[in-house]
Design a protein around this motif. Structure first.
Motif, PDB file in Angstrom:
ATOM      1  N   ILE A  28       0.831  -1.201   0.000  1.00 21.36           N
ATOM      2  CA  ILE A  28       0.000   0.000   0.000  1.00 21.36           C
ATOM      3  C   ILE A  28       0.868   1.255   0.000  1.00 21.36           C
ATOM      4  O   ILE A  28       1.930   1.293   0.619  1.00 21.36           O
ATOM      5  CB  ILE A  28      -0.952  -0.026   1.226  1.00 21.36           C
ATOM      6  CG1 ILE A  28      -2.007   1.055   1.131  1.00 21.36           C
ATOM      7  CG2 ILE A  28      -0.178   0.052   2.536  1.00 21.36           C
ATOM      8  CD1 ILE A  28      -3.141   0.867   2.153  1.00 21.36           C
ATOM      9  N   SER A  29       0.422   2.262  -0.743  1.00 24.14           N
ATOM     10  CA  SER A  29       1.165   3.525  -0.824  1.00 24.14           C
ATOM     11  C   SER A  29       0.661   4.512   0.226  1.00 24.14           C
ATOM     12  O   SER A  29      -0.558   4.662   0.400  1.00 24.14           O
ATOM     13  CB  SER A  29       0.994   4.155  -2.210  1.00 24.14           C
ATOM     14  OG  SER A  29       1.469   3.304  -3.230  1.00 24.14           O
ATOM     15  N   PRO A  30       1.560   5.186   0.923  1.00 18.58           N
ATOM     16  CA  PRO A  30       1.131   6.256   1.836  1.00 18.58           C
ATOM     17  C   PRO A  30       0.519   7.407   1.044  1.00 18.58           C
ATOM     18  O   PRO A  30       0.881   7.594  -0.132  1.00 18.58           O
ATOM     19  CB  PRO A  30       2.442   6.692   2.495  1.00 18.58           C
ATOM     20  CG  PRO A  30       3.400   5.556   2.236  1.00 18.58           C
ATOM     21  CD  PRO A  30       3.009   4.974   0.930  1.00 18.58           C
ATOM     22  N   PRO A  31      -0.372   8.169   1.640  1.00 15.17           N
ATOM     23  CA  PRO A  31      -0.896   7.999   2.994  1.00 15.17           C
ATOM     24  C   PRO A  31      -1.987   6.916   3.037  1.00 15.17           C
ATOM     25  O   PRO A  31      -2.742   6.760   2.089  1.00 15.17           O
ATOM     26  CB  PRO A  31      -1.470   9.370   3.311  1.00 15.17           C
ATOM     27  CG  PRO A  31      -1.906   9.910   1.974  1.00 15.17           C
ATOM     28  CD  PRO A  31      -0.906   9.387   0.980  1.00 15.17           C
ATOM     29  N   PHE A  32      -2.063   6.204   4.159  1.00  9.77           N
ATOM     30  CA  PHE A  32      -3.080   5.161   4.287  1.00  9.77           C
ATOM     31  C   PHE A  32      -3.453   4.965   5.758  1.00  9.77           C
ATOM     32  O   PHE A  32      -2.707   5.292   6.681  1.00  9.77           O
ATOM     33  CB  PHE A  32      -2.576   3.833   3.713  1.00  9.77           C
ATOM     34  CG  PHE A  32      -1.397   3.265   4.446  1.00  9.77           C
ATOM     35  CD1 PHE A  32      -1.548   2.523   5.615  1.00  9.77           C
ATOM     36  CD2 PHE A  32      -0.107   3.478   3.967  1.00  9.77           C
ATOM     37  CE1 PHE A  32      -0.454   2.005   6.288  1.00  9.77           C
ATOM     38  CE2 PHE A  32       0.999   2.961   4.643  1.00  9.77           C
ATOM     39  CZ  PHE A  32       0.827   2.233   5.811  1.00  9.77           C
ATOM     40  N   GLY A  33      -4.658   4.428   5.924  1.00  9.59           N
ATOM     41  CA  GLY A  33      -5.120   4.003   7.238  1.00  9.59           C
ATOM     42  C   GLY A  33      -6.005   2.783   7.042  1.00  9.59           C
ATOM     43  O   GLY A  33      -7.001   2.851   6.313  1.00  9.59           O
ATOM     44  N   VAL A  34      -5.616   1.644   7.633  1.00 12.74           N
ATOM     45  CA  VAL A  34      -6.347   0.393   7.454  1.00 12.74           C
ATOM     46  C   VAL A  34      -6.840  -0.070   8.818  1.00 12.74           C
ATOM     47  O   VAL A  34      -6.051  -0.246   9.754  1.00 12.74           O
ATOM     48  CB  VAL A  34      -5.459  -0.705   6.835  1.00 12.74           C
ATOM     49  CG1 VAL A  34      -6.304  -1.950   6.546  1.00 12.74           C
ATOM     50  CG2 VAL A  34      -4.775  -0.205   5.569  1.00 12.74           C
ATOM     51  N   ARG A  35      -8.143  -0.252   8.917  1.00 12.61           N
ATOM     52  CA  ARG A  35      -8.753  -0.641  10.191  1.00 12.61           C
ATOM     53  C   ARG A  35      -8.981  -2.151  10.232  1.00 12.61           C
ATOM     54  O   ARG A  35      -9.408  -2.769   9.262  1.00 12.61           O
ATOM     55  CB  ARG A  35     -10.082   0.090  10.388  1.00 12.61           C
ATOM     56  CG  ARG A  35     -10.754  -0.173  11.741  1.00 12.61           C
ATOM     57  CD  ARG A  35     -11.976   0.710  11.956  1.00 12.61           C
ATOM     58  NE  ARG A  35     -12.959   0.540  10.904  1.00 12.61           N
ATOM     59  CZ  ARG A  35     -13.255   1.474   9.994  1.00 12.61           C
ATOM     60  NH1 ARG A  35     -12.657   2.650  10.028  1.00 12.61           N
ATOM     61  NH2 ARG A  35     -14.169   1.245   9.063  1.00 12.61           N
ATOM     62  N   PHE A  36      -8.703  -2.758  11.413  1.00 12.65           N
ATOM     63  CA  PHE A  36      -8.881  -4.187  11.632  1.00 12.65           C
ATOM     64  C   PHE A  36      -9.732  -4.403  12.885  1.00 12.65           C
ATOM     65  O   PHE A  36     -10.010  -3.474  13.633  1.00 12.65           O
ATOM     66  CB  PHE A  36      -7.523  -4.874  11.862  1.00 12.65           C
ATOM     67  CG  PHE A  36      -6.562  -4.769  10.720  1.00 12.65           C
ATOM     68  CD1 PHE A  36      -6.427  -5.803   9.812  1.00 12.65           C
ATOM     69  CD2 PHE A  36      -5.778  -3.634  10.560  1.00 12.65           C
ATOM     70  CE1 PHE A  36      -5.527  -5.710   8.758  1.00 12.65           C
ATOM     71  CE2 PHE A  36      -4.871  -3.530   9.512  1.00 12.65           C
ATOM     72  CZ  PHE A  36      -4.753  -4.568   8.609  1.00 12.65           C
ATOM     73  N   GLY A  37     -10.099  -5.681  13.094  1.00 18.04           N
ATOM     74  CA  GLY A  37     -10.718  -6.037  14.367  1.00 18.04           C
ATOM     75  C   GLY A  37     -12.210  -6.169  14.339  1.00 18.04           C
ATOM     76  O   GLY A  37     -12.873  -5.929  15.347  1.00 18.04           O
ATOM     77  N   ASP A  38     -12.792  -6.575  13.195  1.00 13.55           N
ATOM     78  CA  ASP A  38     -14.234  -6.728  13.142  1.00 13.55           C
ATOM     79  C   ASP A  38     -14.706  -7.921  13.966  1.00 13.55           C
ATOM     80  O   ASP A  38     -15.873  -8.020  14.323  1.00 13.55           O
ATOM     81  CB  ASP A  38     -14.715  -6.875  11.692  1.00 13.55           C
ATOM     82  CG  ASP A  38     -14.078  -8.068  10.976  1.00 13.55           C
ATOM     83  OD1 ASP A  38     -12.902  -8.339  11.250  1.00 13.55           O
ATOM     84  OD2 ASP A  38     -14.769  -8.696  10.163  1.00 13.55           O
ATOM     85  N   ASP A  39     -13.787  -8.850  14.293  1.00 10.67           N
ATOM     86  CA  ASP A  39     -14.129  -9.995  15.134  1.00 10.67           C
ATOM     87  C   ASP A  39     -13.328  -9.914  16.425  1.00 10.67           C
ATOM     88  O   ASP A  39     -12.138 -10.249  16.451  1.00 10.67           O
ATOM     89  CB  ASP A  39     -13.819 -11.305  14.408  1.00 10.67           C
ATOM     90  CG  ASP A  39     -14.346 -12.522  15.160  1.00 10.67           C
ATOM     91  OD1 ASP A  39     -14.623 -12.392  16.369  1.00 10.67           O
ATOM     92  OD2 ASP A  39     -14.478 -13.595  14.552  1.00 10.67           O
ATOM     93  N   PRO A  40     -13.942  -9.466  17.519  1.00  4.54           N
ATOM     94  CA  PRO A  40     -13.207  -9.259  18.769  1.00  4.54           C
ATOM     95  C   PRO A  40     -12.777 -10.546  19.469  1.00  4.54           C
ATOM     96  O   PRO A  40     -12.054 -10.501  20.455  1.00  4.54           O
ATOM     97  CB  PRO A  40     -14.211  -8.485  19.627  1.00  4.54           C
ATOM     98  CG  PRO A  40     -15.558  -8.894  19.115  1.00  4.54           C
ATOM     99  CD  PRO A  40     -15.360  -9.103  17.644  1.00  4.54           C
ATOM    100  N   THR A  41     -13.211 -11.691  18.959  1.00  5.40           N
ATOM    101  CA  THR A  41     -12.834 -12.954  19.596  1.00  5.40           C
ATOM    102  C   THR A  41     -11.548 -13.525  19.001  1.00  5.40           C
ATOM    103  O   THR A  41     -11.070 -14.564  19.457  1.00  5.40           O
ATOM    104  CB  THR A  41     -13.954 -13.998  19.446  1.00  5.40           C
ATOM    105  OG1 THR A  41     -14.094 -14.349  18.056  1.00  5.40           O
ATOM    106  CG2 THR A  41     -15.273 -13.457  19.964  1.00  5.40           C
TER     107      THR A  41
END
Length: 325
Positions: A28-41
């Protein structure tokens, strides 16, 4: 900080499993922001092969990750990888993916006008993580566990991390499968180091493990959960009277000795039935019950469900677990 005995460490890690469920190679090229964690288990693992990345947790804490660094979030949760802490995020599931092989996808979000050497390279994995009967330890682990804090004590990890960087960058034949195994090993090593160092600043239940006499009792219970564990038998392992042992055990663990044994057995039973697909009568025998009916009654009384119900509700996964004994 009092360290744990080597015998107890072995008992803690004997049931440890990390099952890699799904991975992403992210270029991925900056600038970027990638969100994770849709499954908290699920636990989450990230390895930075190139570039500097900021890990921001849901609580707002920001960690800086450099090239060659790896991090494990044992309880997962909402978090983001960013080129700058102030960058807005896009959920990882919103990116277009190309399937590399089973369980591994490629995310290619690069700007054509930029030199590819400026791209950030990340290998990320979603994992099923458990410590067998030592499940309480997972809730006591730090929110973020970074590999850089243990390299001095575990220099053998450096070649593993270097191999990961090569595999992510060169994309040789079979690189995805190799990366998944290396990611699982690095994650397991992070957990092992935390346990070997006495479980950090964890308090409460861990205090029982740091007490040599109480730790000996807990190790014995986990080593042989099917034994006929009476309060007297456990007190004998500790070398104390029944009343002193029962009071001390309740004080440091928050449950009575017999309740602890029952809950441990039911956690193990759930794992053996759902994960290992073990026959219910075999589980009952291994856990010391005189009959399958007696085990089933105890299981339903403790968990609220019958063994047959959980067996049919959760099919076995086809992932290959990594174990440390």
């Amino acid at each position: 900080m009092q360290m744990l005995s080597s015998d107890l460490i072995s008992e803690l890690l004997l049931g440890m499993r990390l099952d890699g469920l799904h991975y992403n190679r992210i270029q991925i090229s900056p600038p970027f922001g990638v969100r994770f964690g849709d499954d908290p288990t699920r636990a989450q693992f990230h390895f930075i092969a190139r570039g500097r990345v900021y890990l921001r947790t849901d609580s707002g804490v920001v960690h800086t990750l450099e090239a060659g660094d790896a991090v494990l979030l044992p309880r997962g949760g909402i978090h983001a990888l960013l080129s700058d802490p102030s960058i807005p995020c896009l959920d990882v599931t919103d990116y277009s993916v190309t399937t590399i092989c089973r369980r591994v996808d490629d995310i290619h979000a690069c700007k054509a006008e930029l030199c590819r050497s400026t791209d950030t390279l990340i290998f990320s994995g979603c994992m099923e993580f458990d410590l067998g009967g030592m499940h309480p330890l997972v809730s006591m682990m730090p929110e973020v566990m970074q590999v850089g804090t243990l390299i001095d004590r575990n220099p053998e990890l450096l070649p593993v991390l270097e191999a990961m960087a090569r595999e992510v960058s060169t994309e040789r034949a079979g690189f995805a499968g190799i990366l998944t195994r290396l990611a699982d090993v690095v994650s397991a090593s992070i957990v092992r180091d935390w346990v070997e160092c006495g479980c950090g600043d964890a308090q409460g239940w861990v205090e029982a493990l740091r007490d040599p006499r109480m730790g000996r009792v807990i190790a014995a219970i986990h080593r042989d959960p099917g034994r006929n564990w009476t309060v007297e038998a456990m007190a004998s392992e500790m070398g104390s009277s029944r009343s002193v042992f029962a009071e001390r055990f309740l004080d440091v663990t928050g449950v009575t000795p017999l309740r602890y044994v029952t809950e441990l057995r039911m956690r193990l039973a759930s794992q053996w039935i759902t994960r290992d697909r073990m026959a219910i009568d075999v589980v009952a025998e291994r856990l010391g019950y005189g009959s399958q009916a007696a085990f089933s009654r105890a299981f339903k009384r403790t968990t609220g469900k019958s063994p047959g119900t959980i067996r049919s509700a959760k099919p076995a996964r086809d992932g290959v677990p990594v174990q440390l004994a």
